[in-house]
Design a protein around this motif. Structure first.
Motif, PDB file in Angstrom:
ATOM      1  N   GLY A 175       0.803  -1.228   0.000  1.00 11.96           N
ATOM      2  CA  GLY A 175       0.000   0.000   0.000  1.00 11.96           C
ATOM      3  C   GLY A 175       0.830   1.269   0.000  1.00 11.96           C
ATOM      4  N   LYS A 200       4.245   1.591  -4.366  1.00 10.64           N
ATOM      5  CA  LYS A 200       5.306   1.063  -5.243  1.00 10.64           C
ATOM      6  C   LYS A 200       4.755   0.702  -6.623  1.00 10.64           C
ATOM      7  CE  LYS A 200       6.219  -2.413  -2.477  1.00 10.64           C
ATOM      8  NZ  LYS A 200       5.154  -2.211  -1.472  1.00 10.64           N
ATOM      9  N   THR A 201       3.668  -0.089  -6.633  1.00  7.37           N
ATOM     10  CA  THR A 201       3.120  -0.525  -7.926  1.00  7.37           C
ATOM     11  C   THR A 201       2.639   0.668  -8.732  1.00  7.37           C
ATOM     12  OG1 THR A 201       2.506  -2.650  -6.990  1.00  7.37           O
ATOM     13  CG2 THR A 201       1.336  -1.994  -8.984  1.00  7.37           C
ATOM     14  N   THR A 202       1.984   1.609  -8.060  1.00  6.60           N
ATOM     15  CA  THR A 202       1.498   2.801  -8.769  1.00  6.60           C
ATOM     16  C   THR A 202       2.681   3.546  -9.402  1.00  6.60           C
ATOM     17  OG1 THR A 202      -0.327   2.954  -7.207  1.00  6.60           O
ATOM     18  CG2 THR A 202       0.157   4.924  -8.503  1.00  6.60           C
TER      19      THR A 202
HETATM   20  P1  ADP Z   1       2.120  -1.048  -3.197  1.00 11.46           P
HETATM   21  O1  ADP Z   1       2.513  -1.521  -4.556  1.00 11.46           O
HETATM   22  O2  ADP Z   1       3.232  -0.369  -2.465  1.00 11.46           O
HETATM   23  O3  ADP Z   1       1.481  -2.135  -2.372  1.00 11.46           O
HETATM   24  P2  ADP Z   1       0.003   0.426  -4.542  1.00 11.46           P
HETATM   25  O4  ADP Z   1       0.636   1.370  -5.495  1.00 11.46           O
HETATM   26  O5  ADP Z   1      -0.562  -0.843  -5.092  1.00 11.46           O
HETATM   27  O6  ADP Z   1       1.013   0.111  -3.348  1.00 11.46           O
HETATM   28  O7  ADP Z   1      -1.181   1.163  -3.765  1.00 11.46           O
HETATM   29  C1  ADP Z   1      -1.035   2.427  -3.149  1.00 11.46           C
HETATM   30  C2  ADP Z   1      -2.388   2.872  -2.612  1.00 11.46           C
HETATM   31  O8  ADP Z   1      -3.269   3.141  -3.705  1.00 11.46           O
HETATM   32  C3  ADP Z   1      -3.090   1.850  -1.748  1.00 11.46           C
HETATM   33  O9  ADP Z   1      -3.778   2.538  -0.736  1.00 11.46           O
HETATM   34  C4  ADP Z   1      -4.039   1.178  -2.708  1.00 11.46           C
HETATM   35  O10 ADP Z   1      -5.157   0.674  -2.011  1.00 11.46           O
HETATM   36  C5  ADP Z   1      -4.429   2.335  -3.620  1.00 11.46           C
HETATM   37  N1  ADP Z   1      -4.751   1.878  -4.994  1.00 11.46           N
HETATM   38  C6  ADP Z   1      -3.945   1.180  -5.820  1.00 11.46           C
HETATM   39  N2  ADP Z   1      -4.535   0.967  -7.014  1.00 11.46           N
HETATM   40  C7  ADP Z   1      -5.769   1.538  -6.925  1.00 11.46           C
HETATM   41  C8  ADP Z   1      -6.884   1.674  -7.835  1.00 11.46           C
HETATM   42  N3  ADP Z   1      -6.824   1.192  -9.072  1.00 11.46           N
HETATM   43  N4  ADP Z   1      -7.976   2.342  -7.385  1.00 11.46           N
HETATM   44  C9  ADP Z   1      -8.021   2.845  -6.138  1.00 11.46           C
HETATM   45  N5  ADP Z   1      -7.021   2.777  -5.242  1.00 11.46           N
HETATM   46  C10 ADP Z   1      -5.913   2.128  -5.624  1.00 11.46           C
END
Ligand code: ADP
Length: 316
Positions: free
Chosen positions: A41, A44-46
């Motif tokens: 959360g 990172k992925t974003t």
């Molecule tokens: P990580 O890869 O570090 O686990 P993410 O980038 O997946 O983190 O997520 C960062 C935040 O954005 C989290 O709170 C996640 O719930 C939220 N999030 C990620 N993708 C989406 C989406 N498509 N819609 C809404 N919220 C999202």
């Protein structure tokens, strides 16, 4: 100055009311194995998806080998090799077929050499779903490299793998790095980052709080060493923070552990206590802080600091 392989400057991205990335900035030099490290959360992925052109940032500048990802997305895409999610291939697709498909998509001749290199040549006719977890990861890596990208992007490449497959994949990544591939890797696995990465960006709640090598990070913290003891009668299990030098008692398993600012004094006191109790020492370890401990320190510091952020270096 040479062009960095990746530059991310002031990235921010929201999903509705959720701030996924608040302010992420770092650069990756050509040939580096660079980790984006943070809990689930953290964003990172974003961050990686913005770099891959899959999501458009609200603000910030992203470049791959000097190419602006927003202005020239197709040139940027050609420079990147992105690992598919493990579930991204149909389970009935054969290994050689997947490679042909990827090579056609990238406009290159089929890369049997990559199957060879990743130990998959004998599995060319096997269905993807029949491969072991480790073989599936090696295949998605081979596919990501089909067009010899300048930068390989991996999101949690070893999650869910057993210990031998994880070690095998780590060896593959180090081989790729030795051959000059730039690798950007997101992970929440501190031990993975510590053993693999030249440098890491630590991301907490959407912000980079540190960008440094694992060695720099572990040596710039509180400087506390970890003292771990195992004895036959576990007589120290109830001893908290009243040993000399000890700042904090940390999680237990087989071993009783403390963080000490003066490990020599702490160890002497431990040996005295064991002798007093007639308990027998089985093992005693003194270790400098791991990246995980440093990470927890940074997390605690960031919980108390509003708006703390760095571009390059370490804040505490
Ligand atoms: P990580 O890869 O570090 O686990 P993410 O980038 O997946 O983190 O997520 C960062 C935040 O954005 C989290 O709170 C996640 O719930 C939220 N999030 C990620 N993708 C989406 C989406 N498509 N819609 C809404 N919220 C999202």
């Amino acid at each position: 100055m040479t062009t960095p392989a990746v530059r991310i400057d002031g990235l921010a991205k929201r999903y509705g009311d959720t701030v996924a990335v608040d302010e992420v900035s770092f650069t990756v030099a050509a040939g580096e194995l660079f980790g984006v490290l943070g809990p689930n959360g953290a964003g990172k992925t974003t961050t990686l998806e913005c770099l891959e052109g899959l999501r458009s940032p609200d603000t910030g500048r992203l470049e791959v080998m000097g190419v602006d990802v927003e202005r020239d997305p197709s040139a940027a895409r050609d420079l990147l090799g992105v690992q598919l999610q493990v579930a991204g291939l149909p389970s009935t697709m054969r290994v050689a077929e997947a490679m042909r498909l990827f090579c056609a998509y990238r406009g290159v001749a089929p890369r049997g050499d990559l199957l060879e290199r990743f130990g998959l040549a004998e599995k060319a006719d096997a269905a993807y779903g029949a491969l072991s977890g480790g073989q599936q990861r090696r295949l998605v890596l081979a596919l990501a490299l089909a067009h010899d990208p300048a930068v390989l992007i991996l999101d949690e490449p070893t999650s869910g793998l057993d210990v031998p497959s994880r070690a095998e994949l780590h060896a593959v990544l180090l081989e790729l790095k030795a051959a000059g591939t730039t690798i950007l890797l997101a992970t929440h696995d501190m031990a993975e980052a510590e053993s693999l990465c030249d440098r890491v960006a630590i991301v907490l709640r959407g912000r980079t709080v540190a960008v440094a090598s694992p060695d720099e990070l572990t040596s710039t913290g509180s400087g506390l060493s970890r003292v771990s003891v195992r004895s036959t009668q576990h007589s120290l299990a109830a001893v908290g923070e009243d040993l000399p030098g000890v700042q904090q008692r940390i999680a237990d398993g087989e071993y009783t552990r403390w963080l000490s600012e003066d490990p020599a004094t702490t160890v002497a006191a431990i040996l005295d206590r064991l002798a007093e109790e007639g308990d027998e020492l089985v093992d005693l370890r003194v270790e400098r802080p791991s990246l995980e401990e440093r990470f927890l320190e940074l997390t605690r510091a960031s919980d108390g600091v509003v708006g703390g952020n760095v571009r390059e270096g370490v804040t505490t």
